[in-house]
Write a protein that holds these residues in place. Structure first.
Motif, PDB file in Angstrom:
ATOM      1  N   ARG A   1     106.711  64.967  71.090  1.00  0.00           N
ATOM      2  CA  ARG A   1     105.928  65.415  72.242  1.00  0.00           C
ATOM      3  C   ARG A   1     106.739  66.344  73.161  1.00  0.00           C
ATOM      4  O   ARG A   1     106.168  67.171  73.849  1.00  0.00           O
ATOM      5  N   VAL A   2     108.055  66.185  73.152  1.00  0.00           N
ATOM      6  CA  VAL A   2     108.880  66.952  74.092  1.00  0.00           C
ATOM      7  C   VAL A   2     109.724  68.025  73.419  1.00  0.00           C
ATOM      8  O   VAL A   2     110.320  68.855  74.097  1.00  0.00           O
ATOM      9  N   SER A   3     109.796  68.007  72.079  1.00  0.00           N
ATOM     10  CA  SER A   3     110.593  69.013  71.387  1.00  0.00           C
ATOM     11  C   SER A   3     110.080  69.199  69.961  1.00  0.00           C
ATOM     12  O   SER A   3     109.685  68.234  69.305  1.00  0.00           O
ATOM     13  N   THR A   4     110.127  70.439  69.461  1.00  0.00           N
ATOM     14  CA  THR A   4     109.713  70.712  68.085  1.00  0.00           C
ATOM     15  C   THR A   4     110.863  70.502  67.099  1.00  0.00           C
ATOM     16  O   THR A   4     110.661  70.588  65.888  1.00  0.00           O
ATOM     17  N   THR A   5     112.050  70.260  67.604  1.00  0.00           N
ATOM     18  CA  THR A   5     113.211  70.018  66.749  1.00  0.00           C
ATOM     19  C   THR A   5     113.319  68.538  66.416  1.00  0.00           C
ATOM     20  O   THR A   5     113.303  67.689  67.309  1.00  0.00           O
ATOM     21  N   VAL A   6     113.430  68.219  65.135  1.00  0.00           N
ATOM     22  CA  VAL A   6     113.508  66.824  64.703  1.00  0.00           C
ATOM     23  C   VAL A   6     114.782  66.178  65.236  1.00  0.00           C
ATOM     24  O   VAL A   6     115.880  66.746  65.132  1.00  0.00           O
ATOM     25  N   SER A   7     114.653  65.003  65.820  1.00  0.00           N
ATOM     26  CA  SER A   7     115.815  64.241  66.277  1.00  0.00           C
ATOM     27  C   SER A   7     115.599  62.769  65.957  1.00  0.00           C
ATOM     28  O   SER A   7     114.470  62.305  65.837  1.00  0.00           O
ATOM     29  N   GLU A   8     116.688  62.045  65.809  1.00  0.00           N
ATOM     30  CA  GLU A   8     116.607  60.644  65.409  1.00  0.00           C
ATOM     31  C   GLU A   8     116.168  59.753  66.560  1.00  0.00           C
ATOM     32  O   GLU A   8     116.409  60.061  67.731  1.00  0.00           O
ATOM     33  N   TYR A   9     115.523  58.645  66.195  1.00  0.00           N
ATOM     34  CA  TYR A   9     115.163  57.635  67.193  1.00  0.00           C
ATOM     35  C   TYR A   9     116.168  56.501  67.075  1.00  0.00           C
ATOM     36  O   TYR A   9     116.243  55.820  66.042  1.00  0.00           O
ATOM     37  N   THR A  10     116.957  56.302  68.109  1.00  0.00           N
ATOM     38  CA  THR A  10     118.036  55.324  68.084  1.00  0.00           C
ATOM     39  C   THR A  10     117.857  54.303  69.192  1.00  0.00           C
ATOM     40  O   THR A  10     117.504  54.645  70.319  1.00  0.00           O
ATOM     41  N   LEU A  11     118.114  53.039  68.876  1.00  0.00           N
ATOM     42  CA  LEU A  11     118.105  51.964  69.859  1.00  0.00           C
ATOM     43  C   LEU A  11     119.535  51.620  70.239  1.00  0.00           C
ATOM     44  O   LEU A  11     120.405  51.485  69.373  1.00  0.00           O
ATOM     45  N   ALA A  12     119.786  51.492  71.530  1.00  0.00           N
ATOM     46  CA  ALA A  12     121.127  51.197  72.025  1.00  0.00           C
ATOM     47  C   ALA A  12     121.606  49.835  71.538  1.00  0.00           C
ATOM     48  O   ALA A  12     120.815  48.978  71.117  1.00  0.00           O
ATOM     49  N   ALA A  13     122.900  49.612  71.602  1.00  0.00           N
ATOM     50  CA  ALA A  13     123.507  48.367  71.126  1.00  0.00           C
ATOM     51  C   ALA A  13     123.273  47.237  72.121  1.00  0.00           C
ATOM     52  O   ALA A  13     124.142  46.872  72.912  1.00  0.00           O
ATOM     53  N   ILE A  14     122.062  46.690  72.085  1.00  0.00           N
ATOM     54  CA  ILE A  14     121.700  45.514  72.882  1.00  0.00           C
ATOM     55  C   ILE A  14     121.073  44.488  71.947  1.00  0.00           C
ATOM     56  O   ILE A  14     120.840  44.766  70.765  1.00  0.00           O
ATOM     57  N   GLN A  15     120.803  43.298  72.446  1.00  0.00           N
ATOM     58  CA  GLN A  15     120.252  42.234  71.600  1.00  0.00           C
ATOM     59  C   GLN A  15     118.945  42.692  70.934  1.00  0.00           C
ATOM     60  O   GLN A  15     118.168  43.446  71.502  1.00  0.00           O
ATOM     61  N   THR A  16     118.724  42.181  69.726  1.00  0.00           N
ATOM     62  CA  THR A  16     117.552  42.605  68.960  1.00  0.00           C
ATOM     63  C   THR A  16     116.245  42.312  69.693  1.00  0.00           C
ATOM     64  O   THR A  16     115.275  43.056  69.529  1.00  0.00           O
ATOM     65  N   TYR A  17     116.201  41.254  70.496  1.00  0.00           N
ATOM     66  CA  TYR A  17     114.942  40.971  71.188  1.00  0.00           C
ATOM     67  C   TYR A  17     114.661  42.011  72.265  1.00  0.00           C
ATOM     68  O   TYR A  17     113.503  42.344  72.522  1.00  0.00           O
ATOM     69  N   HIS A  18     115.704  42.554  72.889  1.00  0.00           N
ATOM     70  CA  HIS A  18     115.513  43.662  73.828  1.00  0.00           C
ATOM     71  C   HIS A  18     115.161  44.943  73.078  1.00  0.00           C
ATOM     72  O   HIS A  18     114.332  45.736  73.525  1.00  0.00           O
ATOM     73  N   GLN A  19     115.787  45.150  71.932  1.00  0.00           N
ATOM     74  CA  GLN A  19     115.486  46.334  71.127  1.00  0.00           C
ATOM     75  C   GLN A  19     114.023  46.345  70.693  1.00  0.00           C
ATOM     76  O   GLN A  19     113.361  47.388  70.716  1.00  0.00           O
ATOM     77  N   ALA A  20     113.499  45.177  70.294  1.00  0.00           N
ATOM     78  CA  ALA A  20     112.118  45.093  69.837  1.00  0.00           C
ATOM     79  C   ALA A  20     111.145  45.465  70.954  1.00  0.00           C
ATOM     80  O   ALA A  20     110.180  46.214  70.738  1.00  0.00           O
ATOM     81  N   ALA A  21     111.384  44.947  72.153  1.00  0.00           N
ATOM     82  CA  ALA A  21     110.518  45.271  73.285  1.00  0.00           C
ATOM     83  C   ALA A  21     110.607  46.756  73.637  1.00  0.00           C
ATOM     84  O   ALA A  21     109.592  47.412  73.915  1.00  0.00           O
ATOM     85  N   THR A  22     111.815  47.302  73.592  1.00  0.00           N
ATOM     86  CA  THR A  22     111.996  48.731  73.880  1.00  0.00           C
ATOM     87  C   THR A  22     111.278  49.584  72.852  1.00  0.00           C
ATOM     88  O   THR A  22     110.621  50.587  73.192  1.00  0.00           O
ATOM     89  N   LEU A  23     111.379  49.210  71.587  1.00  0.00           N
ATOM     90  CA  LEU A  23     110.729  49.949  70.512  1.00  0.00           C
ATOM     91  C   LEU A  23     109.224  50.043  70.743  1.00  0.00           C
ATOM     92  O   LEU A  23     108.616  51.114  70.593  1.00  0.00           O
ATOM     93  N   ILE A  24     108.605  48.932  71.140  1.00  0.00           N
ATOM     94  CA  ILE A  24     107.168  48.933  71.394  1.00  0.00           C
ATOM     95  C   ILE A  24     106.839  49.747  72.640  1.00  0.00           C
ATOM     96  O   ILE A  24     105.959  50.621  72.623  1.00  0.00           O
ATOM     97  N   ASN A  25     107.547  49.480  73.732  1.00  0.00           N
ATOM     98  CA  ASN A  25     107.221  50.134  75.007  1.00  0.00           C
ATOM     99  C   ASN A  25     107.398  51.643  74.967  1.00  0.00           C
ATOM    100  O   ASN A  25     106.649  52.378  75.606  1.00  0.00           O
ATOM    101  N   ASP A  26     108.375  52.131  74.205  1.00  0.00           N
ATOM    102  CA  ASP A  26     108.569  53.577  74.096  1.00  0.00           C
ATOM    103  C   ASP A  26     107.360  54.265  73.481  1.00  0.00           C
ATOM    104  O   ASP A  26     107.148  55.462  73.692  1.00  0.00           O
ATOM    105  N   HIS A  27     106.570  53.507  72.729  1.00  0.00           N
ATOM    106  CA  HIS A  27     105.442  54.112  72.019  1.00  0.00           C
ATOM    107  C   HIS A  27     104.078  53.779  72.620  1.00  0.00           C
ATOM    108  O   HIS A  27     103.090  54.480  72.341  1.00  0.00           O
ATOM    109  N   ILE A  28     103.998  52.707  73.438  1.00  0.00           N
ATOM    110  CA  ILE A  28     102.669  52.339  73.962  1.00  0.00           C
ATOM    111  C   ILE A  28     102.631  52.113  75.473  1.00  0.00           C
ATOM    112  O   ILE A  28     101.553  52.043  76.068  1.00  0.00           O
ATOM    113  N   TYR A  29     103.792  51.991  76.110  1.00  0.00           N
ATOM    114  CA  TYR A  29     103.802  51.697  77.549  1.00  0.00           C
ATOM    115  C   TYR A  29     104.332  52.866  78.378  1.00  0.00           C
ATOM    116  O   TYR A  29     103.780  53.200  79.424  1.00  0.00           O
ATOM    117  N   THR A  30     105.403  53.485  77.904  1.00  0.00           N
ATOM    118  CA  THR A  30     105.967  54.635  78.627  1.00  0.00           C
ATOM    119  C   THR A  30     106.158  55.816  77.680  1.00  0.00           C
ATOM    120  O   THR A  30     107.250  56.396  77.600  1.00  0.00           O
TER     121      THR A  30
END
Length: 333
Positions: free
Chosen positions: A107-136
Motif C-alpha cells: 500500500r505504501v511502496s511498489t518495491t517488494v520488501s520483507e515482512y519481519t516481526l521483531a524479536a519479542i515473545q511469540t504471543y506478542h508477535q501473533a497479535a502484531t501480525l493480526i493487527n498490522d493487517h486488520i486493525y492498523t
C-alpha cells in the motif's frame, strides 16, 4: 443450544443485536483450541433458513463468546420429501484467510520488501501480525471494524526475530501459534466485562492452563462413556532443509542415523529478490533467518495423539466452569 445470528445496524462486524435461529432439525457446534472450529445446521428448505442465514452471516450461541461465519448452503432434494438444507461454516479466525502477508507494505511502496516481526515473545508477535493487517493497516478499507487482536499469555516463550513468508494471513498465523502451542479464540463484543473492554470484539491469543492435577476424567468413576486412542509419529520430522534461491541451510535436531528424518522448508522469499548469491554480512543474515524458519517448521509439528472421548453428563467436572478449551486435563482410561 440456542443459536442466534447478529443483526448489526452498521458494519457487519459490529456485533450489536441478535435474532434467534429457529426451525432447525439438528445443530452441531465445535470449537477448537487453534484450528478453526465449525458448525452445522440442518433444516427443511421450507424453513426459510437459506434466506435467513445468507453466506457471510455471523452467528453465535448463548453459552459461548465465539463467533462463526456462514460459508456454505448445501441442498439435498428427494422426490418423496421436503428438500433438506445443510448450512455450515467456521469460526471467525478463518476470516483471516482474506488478508495476505505484504498488503500493508504494498500500500505504501511498489518495491517488494520483507515482512519481519521483531524479536519479542511469540504471543506478542501473533497479535502484531493480526493487527498490522486488520486493525492498523495502511489503508483504512483493509481494516476489520470492531475487531482487534490481543493476548492473555504471560511468562516465557520463544523470542526471536522472524520473517513471515508470503501467503494468506491465517495460514502463517497458525504456523506461528504452533511454535509455543498457543491458541486463538474470539471474544465477541459484550456488556458483561469479559476479558478486557466489552466495546470491541477480540481475536484473543491465549494458552491453556494445566489442570491435570485437579480435573480428572476416570473410566472407573463413570466419567467416560467411550474412549478411542491413536498414537502415531509417522509424519514427525526432526531435521529440516531450508532452501532459498541461492542459499540453503540445514537445521539438525536430536535424531541421528536411523532416527534422523528430514522435512523440506521453502525459503525462497528470504533471498529470492537477489540477483546473485549473497556474501559476507548479507549471507550471515539470510542463514540466520533460514535457521529460524527451520526451527519454526519443526516446532509447529505435533506428535499425533488422538483420544476421542465422550464424557458422561454425570461427571463432576463441568466444561467452561472447571476447565476450558485448551486446558490440560487427566484422562484415566
Amino acid at each position: 443450544m440456542d443459536l442466534f445470528k447478529f443483526k448489526p445496524t452498521s458494519d457487519p462486524t459490529v456485533l450489536e443485536k441478535g435474532e434467534r435461529i429457529n426451525k432447525t432439525e439438528s445443530k452441531m457446534w465445535t470449537e477448537r483450541y487453534r484450528d478453526s472450529g465449525e458448525f452445522e445446521i440442518t433444516a427443511r428448505l421450507s424453513s426459510g433458513l437459506k434466506e435467513f442465514l445468507p453466506e457471510g452471516t455471523l452467528i453465535s450461541h448463548t453459552n459461548t463468546y465465539e463467533v462463526m461465519i456462514v460459508e456454505n448452503h448445501e441442498i439435498k432434494e428427494d422426490i418423496s420429501s421436503d428438500p433438506e438444507i445443510r448450512i455450515t461454516g467456521r469460526t471467525m479466525d478463518s476470516w483471516l484467510e482474506n488478508r495476505v502477508i505484504g498488503i500493508e507494505r504494498a500500500r505504501v511502496s511498489t518495491t517488494v520488501s520483507e515482512y519481519t516481526l521483531a524479536a519479542i515473545q511469540t504471543y506478542h508477535q501473533a497479535a502484531t501480525l493480526i493487527n498490522d493487517h486488520i486493525y492498523t493497516p495502511a489503508n483504512a478499507n483493509d481494516a476489520l471494524s470492531n475487531f482487534v487482536a490481543a493476548n492473555t499469555v504471560t511468562g516465557t516463550a520463544t523470542v526471536e526475530s522472524r520473517q513471515i513468508k508470503p501467503g494468506d494471513l491465517h495460514a502463517q498465523l497458525m504456523e506461528l501459534l504452533a511454535v509455543d502451542d498457543l491458541g486463538i479464540r474470539t471474544i465477541r463484543r459484550n456488556s458483561f466485562g469479559v476479558v478486557g473492554s466489552p466495546t470491541i470484539s477480540r481475536f484473543e491469543i491465549y494458552k491453556g492452563v494445566d489442570r491435570s492435577a485437579k480435573v480428572i476424567f476416570s473410566w472407573r468413576h463413570g466419567d467416560l462413556e467411550s474412549v478411542e486412542y491413536l498414537f502415531s509419529g509417522k509424519k514427525l520430522k526432526n531435521s529440516a532443509l531450508v532452501k532459498g534461491r541461492y542459499v540453503w541451510q540445514i537445521v539438525d535436531g536430536t535424531g541421528v542415523k536411523y532416527n534422523r528424518r528430514f522435512m523440506y522448508v521453502d525459503g525462497d522469499d528470504l533471498d529470492g529478490n537477489l540477483s546473485a548469491p549473497p556474501t559476507g554480512t548479507a549471507l550471515t543474515t539470510i542463514l540466520g533467518k533460514m535457521t529460524t524458519r527451520g526451527k519454526q517448521a519443526l516446532k509447529s509439528q505435533t506428535q499425533v495423539t488422538i483420544s476421542r472421548t465422550d464424557v458422561s453428563e454425570t461427571s463432576k467436572n463441568r466444561y467452561r466452569i472447571d476447565y476450558n478449551l485448551g486446558d490440560i486435563v487427566t484422562l484415566d482410561g
